[in-house]
Design a protein around this motif. Structure first.
Motif, short mmCIF file in Angstrom:
data_model
loop_
_atom_site.label_atom_id
_atom_site.label_comp_id
_atom_site.label_asym_id
_atom_site.label_seq_id
_atom_site.Cartn_x
_atom_site.Cartn_y
_atom_site.Cartn_z
N GLN A 38 37.57 41.29 49.58
CA GLN A 38 37.20 40.22 49.61
C GLN A 38 36.83 39.54 47.92
O GLN A 38 37.37 38.24 47.52
CB GLN A 38 36.14 39.51 50.58
CG GLN A 38 36.42 39.27 52.38
CD GLN A 38 35.29 39.36 52.61
OE1 GLN A 38 34.33 38.96 52.78
NE2 GLN A 38 35.79 39.32 54.26
N LEU A 39 36.11 40.67 47.41
CA LEU A 39 35.73 40.16 45.92
C LEU A 39 36.43 40.50 44.89
O LEU A 39 36.68 39.56 44.20
CB LEU A 39 34.78 41.40 45.65
CG LEU A 39 33.03 41.42 46.12
CD1 LEU A 39 32.73 42.62 45.51
CD2 LEU A 39 32.31 40.12 45.52
N GLU A 41 39.81 39.59 45.92
CA GLU A 41 40.54 38.00 46.22
C GLU A 41 40.60 37.48 45.66
O GLU A 41 40.24 36.63 44.71
CB GLU A 41 41.14 38.07 47.37
CG GLU A 41 41.73 39.03 48.62
CD GLU A 41 42.04 38.96 50.09
OE1 GLU A 41 41.64 37.53 50.29
OE2 GLU A 41 42.38 39.33 50.33
N SER A 42 38.85 36.95 45.79
CA SER A 42 37.61 35.98 44.72
C SER A 42 38.07 36.42 43.15
O SER A 42 38.46 35.36 42.85
CB SER A 42 36.11 35.95 45.17
OG SER A 42 36.14 35.70 46.97
N LEU A 45 41.35 34.83 42.79
CA LEU A 45 41.18 33.00 42.64
C LEU A 45 40.93 32.76 41.14
O LEU A 45 41.02 31.78 40.76
CB LEU A 45 41.15 33.19 43.69
CG LEU A 45 41.10 31.29 44.13
CD1 LEU A 45 42.34 30.77 43.91
CD2 LEU A 45 40.45 31.40 45.46
N ASN A 46 39.86 33.60 40.78
CA ASN A 46 38.82 33.41 39.86
C ASN A 46 39.68 33.23 38.47
O ASN A 46 39.53 32.08 37.99
CB ASN A 46 37.36 33.82 40.49
CG ASN A 46 36.92 33.43 39.15
OD1 ASN A 46 36.75 33.57 37.70
ND2 ASN A 46 35.34 33.06 39.37
N TYR A 140 39.92 40.46 36.49
CA TYR A 140 40.96 40.10 36.68
C TYR A 140 41.63 40.58 35.65
O TYR A 140 41.69 40.89 34.74
CB TYR A 140 40.88 38.64 37.25
CG TYR A 140 41.03 37.71 35.95
CD1 TYR A 140 42.01 37.26 35.26
CD2 TYR A 140 39.58 37.25 35.38
CE1 TYR A 140 41.67 36.15 33.88
CE2 TYR A 140 39.45 36.78 34.80
CZ TYR A 140 40.25 36.06 34.04
OH TYR A 140 40.13 35.38 32.82
#
Length: 573
Positions: A38-39, A41-42, A45-46, A140
């Protein structure tokens, strides 16, 4: 017996406790893994939101939206070297707007990055404490971007990787794909092209008001990124034959802006479409055809002159007087002649009386009113076709419908007459005047008169002195008009016009001089603003370009990525 039972019960309890402990440990491990996912994916997205924010930044001085028009993946790392010509190892990444500053990059893709960029960290401290030594870091990376956008409009797909690490240990990563709508629009009236052409010889051209000069070029390599400073400003004046230094330089409000129209090198087609000037069209037709036969007009106030009509290359002589025969300039023998579009012989030209038109010509003025043109229709745009206009002392006024417009065509629906000394052009000099008029004087609304030449082939590079489909004017003989001649020529000479000029060739030259006089070059003053309102804005409102076509404008574009209806797709590995 009791002791045996107690031992067996202890064994069962120990096994159960161990199993429960193992299950709890596995659940914690799986929960941690899911949390890391989840981190990741976040983080993806961030990162995507940061990238889009950089690309959509509303700051012309730090504009990076041009990157949205370039593919950036293993097949073409266009963001690494934008606006570069093709090489043996790399395909072209050239832009449409060749002088776009390309030294500005987004944070996620540093200048010169040839492949996948480095990881961009999101947190500066431990993002979460989980009882294990070492900080958890999230970041990212832009994996790739590809686009189907043509002419700045279409779809762009981002692939952004979210990464979670502890030191050198990779805990999780996720790949986010998002498709967005890529849209290019002219941001404001000041960004529109008010002068645009393929072949330009501008001499002392001045623009009084907002707007750019578009130089449509099929040689985009001359303005590649490596030559940005030199070619995009200093040499452009020479390329378009301009003597007004205010048209060059990045800080000029009316600067020359080269546009790539070589479609093999990611260029676009040249001038705007002709349907911008067709809203509720009706053609001017002959009096007795019930609207079926287009009528062609000719106007010439020149005096009779000698001519060669017997084909011996000498002026014809009257055998009785021995003097040169003076012929009227038009075949019908009067200042105004008309003909049917499909009849091209000299005998086919009619006078106004033969056409059944009673037109009072007083004070050197000709006014063609609504009850003469387009069958007295109230249609918005009345389209009138011309063979020939040569005026030096006559004022020629066309009356549009109420709140409508007149469109004058220099291109013919059938064919031009041959060998009749017709210029197939508009030539204005002296005290002549051509305009739209709703009263006794010219309308001050340039959007009410459009002069068009859009059929046939565009002239060659050296086309300044070609006659066909040209508009030649001096002084204030053409005070208000929109000139749209994608296959024609505009030739002002020490002239002033309020309006727009979009043409294949624009030549600010003197009729008698093949080359401009460097000490006193001919001038052209184009006014593009009236009472604080730009001519472009008035034309857009009058013709309804935005509401009819959602037309993005014709000028310096700003490209944005817009969230559409597609869903985000995450991939884990």
């Amino acid at each position: 017996m009791a002791m045996v039972m107690a031992l067996l019960m202890g064994t069962v309890l120990l096994a159960g406790t161990s199993g429960l402990m193992i299950r709890q440990m596995m659940a914690r491990k799986l929960g941690a893994a899911e949390s890391y996912n989840q981190l990741a994916e976040s983080a993806a997205l961030n990162g995507l939101n940061r990238i889009i924010s950089d690309l959509n930044k509303d700051d012309r001085d730090n504009y990076t939206g041009f990157l949205l028009t370039l593919r950036n993946d293993t097949q073409q790392w266009g963001w690494a070297n934008p606006n570069a010509p093709a090489t043996e190892t790399s395909p072209s990444t050239q832009l449409v707007e060749l002088c776009t500053p390309v030294e500005r990059f987004i944070n996620a893709y540093p200048r010169g990055t040839g492949g996948e960029p480095d990881i961009i960290p999101i947190n500066t401290s431990n993002i979460r404490a989980d009882g294990v030594d070492g900080d958890i870091e999230a970041g990212y990376r832009l994996r790739s971007y590809n686009t189907t956008a043509t002419g700045g409009n279409g779809e762009g797909s981002f692939y952004v990787e979210g990464i979670v690490m502890r030191g050198d240990t990779l805990l999780s990563r996720a790949l986010l794909k998002r498709a967005l709508y890529v849209n290019s629009r002219v941001a404001g009236a000041g960004d529109w092209a008010v002068i645009s052409g393929h072949n330009l010889r501008l001499n002392n051209t001045n623009i009084d008001g907002p707007g750019y000069v578009f130089y449509l070029t099929k040689s985009p390599d001359n303005y590649s990124a490596g030559q940005y400073s030199a070619s995009c400003f200093s040499s452009l004046l020479e390329d378009v034959g301009a003597t007004n230094a205010d048209l060059g330089g990045p800080d000029s409000d009316n600067q020359i802006w080269p546009i790539n129209i070589d479609e093999t090198k990611r260029g676009i087609s040249g001038l705007p479409p002709a349907n911008l000037f067709e809203k509720d069209r009706i053609n001017d037709t002959t009096s007795d055809s019930d609207g079926d036969t287009i009528r062609i007009w000719s106007f010439d106030d020149s005096p009779p002159a000698p001519g060669d009509r017997d084909g011996d290359d000498l002026n014809d002589i009257d055998p009785l007087t021995g003097e040169a025969i003076l012929y009227p300039p038009l075949p019908c023998g009067e200042v105004i002649c008309v003909r049917d579009a499909d009849q091209t012989n000299a005998s086919d030209f009619r006078t106004l009386s033969e056409e059944g038109i009673n037109l009072a010509q007083t004070g050197g003025k000709i006014k063609l009113t609504k009850n003469i043109l387009c069958n007295n229709s109230n249609n918005f745009d009345c389209h009138v076709h011309l063979d020939h206009v040569r005026l030096s002392s006559t004022k020629l006024h066309f009356e549009p419908s109420e709140s409508g417009a007149i469109v004058l065509h220099l291109d013919q629906p059938v064919s031009y007459p041959n060998n009749l000394n017709l210029t197939q052009a508009i030539h204005l000099s002296g005290s002549a005047e051509l305009c739209a008029a709703t009263g006794n004087d010219c309308s001050t609304k340039p959007e009410q008169l459009v002069i068009m030449a859009a059929s046939g082939e565009a002239p060659a590079t050296d086309a300044c002195y070609r006659t066909r489909q040209s508009v030649v004017f001096t002084g204030e003989t053409l005070p208000y008009a929109l000139l749209y001649l994608p296959t024609g020529i505009v030739r002002p000479n020490n002239a002033t016009l309020t309006g727009l000029v979009w043409a294949s060739s624009i030549c600010v030259v003197k009729d008698e001089d093949a080359l401009a006089n460097e000490s006193n070059p001919p001038s052209f003053n184009l006014k593009t603003e009236q009472n604080g309102i730009s001519v472009v804005q008035s034309a857009n409102n009058h013709w309804g370009w935005t509401e009819r076509f959602n037309y993005p404008g014709y000028g310096r574009m700003v490209t944005r990525a817009i969230r559409g209806t597609s869903l985000d797709v995450f991939e884990r590995w």
